[in-house]
Motif scaffolding. Structure first.
Motif, PDB file in Angstrom:
ATOM      1  N   SER A 121       0.836  -1.193   0.000  1.00 32.05           N
ATOM      2  CA  SER A 121       0.000   0.000   0.000  1.00 32.05           C
ATOM      3  C   SER A 121       0.870   1.242   0.000  1.00 32.05           C
ATOM      4  O   SER A 121       1.993   1.233   0.508  1.00 32.05           O
ATOM      5  CB  SER A 121      -0.922   0.002   1.224  1.00 32.05           C
ATOM      6  N   SER A 123       0.319   5.398   0.728  1.00 29.56           N
ATOM      7  CA  SER A 123      -0.552   6.501   1.137  1.00 29.56           C
ATOM      8  C   SER A 123       0.076   7.807   0.687  1.00 29.56           C
ATOM      9  O   SER A 123       1.265   8.044   0.929  1.00 29.56           O
ATOM     10  CB  SER A 123      -0.709   6.482   2.652  1.00 29.56           C
ATOM     11  N   ASP A 177      -7.481   4.352  -4.645  1.00 24.30           N
ATOM     12  CA  ASP A 177      -8.711   4.871  -4.068  1.00 24.30           C
ATOM     13  C   ASP A 177      -8.447   6.335  -3.746  1.00 24.30           C
ATOM     14  O   ASP A 177      -7.874   6.653  -2.697  1.00 24.30           O
ATOM     15  CB  ASP A 177      -9.093   4.080  -2.815  1.00 24.30           C
ATOM     16  N   ALA A 207     -10.396   8.676  -2.929  1.00 27.12           N
ATOM     17  CA  ALA A 207     -11.131   9.190  -1.772  1.00 27.12           C
ATOM     18  C   ALA A 207     -10.363   8.930  -0.484  1.00 27.12           C
ATOM     19  O   ALA A 207     -10.479   9.695   0.484  1.00 27.12           O
ATOM     20  CB  ALA A 207     -12.511   8.558  -1.696  1.00 27.12           C
ATOM     21  N   LYS A 208      -9.584   7.848  -0.477  1.00 21.28           N
ATOM     22  CA  LYS A 208      -8.794   7.487   0.706  1.00 21.28           C
ATOM     23  C   LYS A 208      -7.324   7.855   0.544  1.00 21.28           C
ATOM     24  O   LYS A 208      -6.520   7.568   1.430  1.00 21.28           O
ATOM     25  CB  LYS A 208      -8.920   5.996   0.991  1.00 21.28           C
ATOM     26  N   ASN A 209      -6.979   8.458  -0.610  1.00 25.19           N
ATOM     27  CA  ASN A 209      -5.592   8.866  -0.874  1.00 25.19           C
ATOM     28  C   ASN A 209      -4.622   7.697  -0.784  1.00 25.19           C
ATOM     29  O   ASN A 209      -3.527   7.824  -0.212  1.00 25.19           O
ATOM     30  CB  ASN A 209      -5.159   9.974   0.088  1.00 25.19           C
ATOM     31  N   THR A 210      -5.016   6.582  -1.343  1.00 26.38           N
ATOM     32  CA  THR A 210      -4.166   5.397  -1.297  1.00 26.38           C
ATOM     33  C   THR A 210      -4.070   4.722  -2.657  1.00 26.38           C
ATOM     34  O   THR A 210      -4.938   4.879  -3.519  1.00 26.38           O
ATOM     35  CB  THR A 210      -4.697   4.365  -0.292  1.00 26.38           C
TER      36      THR A 210
END
Length: 127
Positions: A21, A23, A76, A78-81
């Motif tokens: 992942s 971020s 994503d 919206a989740k900044n990932t």
């Protein structure tokens, strides 16, 4: 400007799966969906190489032939990932993996085209 922080990775056996992942934290008025994102990797004793990229909206992806059909990149906003699912791992996937980003639509497999880099995450595949 964007700061990238990676998580995930580690030790896995041949044929197993891992998820990496990334971020992204933007500084200023731009949001993460302003940036093309991707992954590179560097195996011991080898040059850093392109793995995958995903467009700003996530609707376009590209993969190196060595991982096509086994790895899946997604994001994503919206989740900044952003994530990279590593499936059916092989010993040759052992490397340090780097999350990258650059402003705009950057459909490039050249590492010098990406301005922002994560700290790197080790993936080790044992047989």
């Amino acid at each position: 400007q964007v700061q990238l922080v990676q998580s995930g990775g580690g030790l896995a056996q041949v044929g197993a799966s891992l998820r990496l992942s990334c971020s992204g934290r933007t500084l200023g008025s731009r949001t993460l969906d302003s940036y093309t994102m991707g992954w590179f990797r560097q195996a011991p004793g080898k040059e850093r190489e392109f793995v995958a990229l995903v467009s700003r909206s996530g609707d376009r992806t590209e993969y190196d032939d060595s991982v096509k059909g086994r790895f899946a990149i997604s994001r994503d906003n919206a989740k900044n990932t952003m994530s990279l699912d590593l499936i059916s791992l092989k010993p040759e996937d052992t490397a340090v993996y780097y999350c990258v980003a650059d402003l705009g639509e950057v459909y490039s497999r050249r590492q010098d085209q990406y301005e922002y880099w994560g700290q790197g995450t080790q993936v080790t595949v044992s047989s």
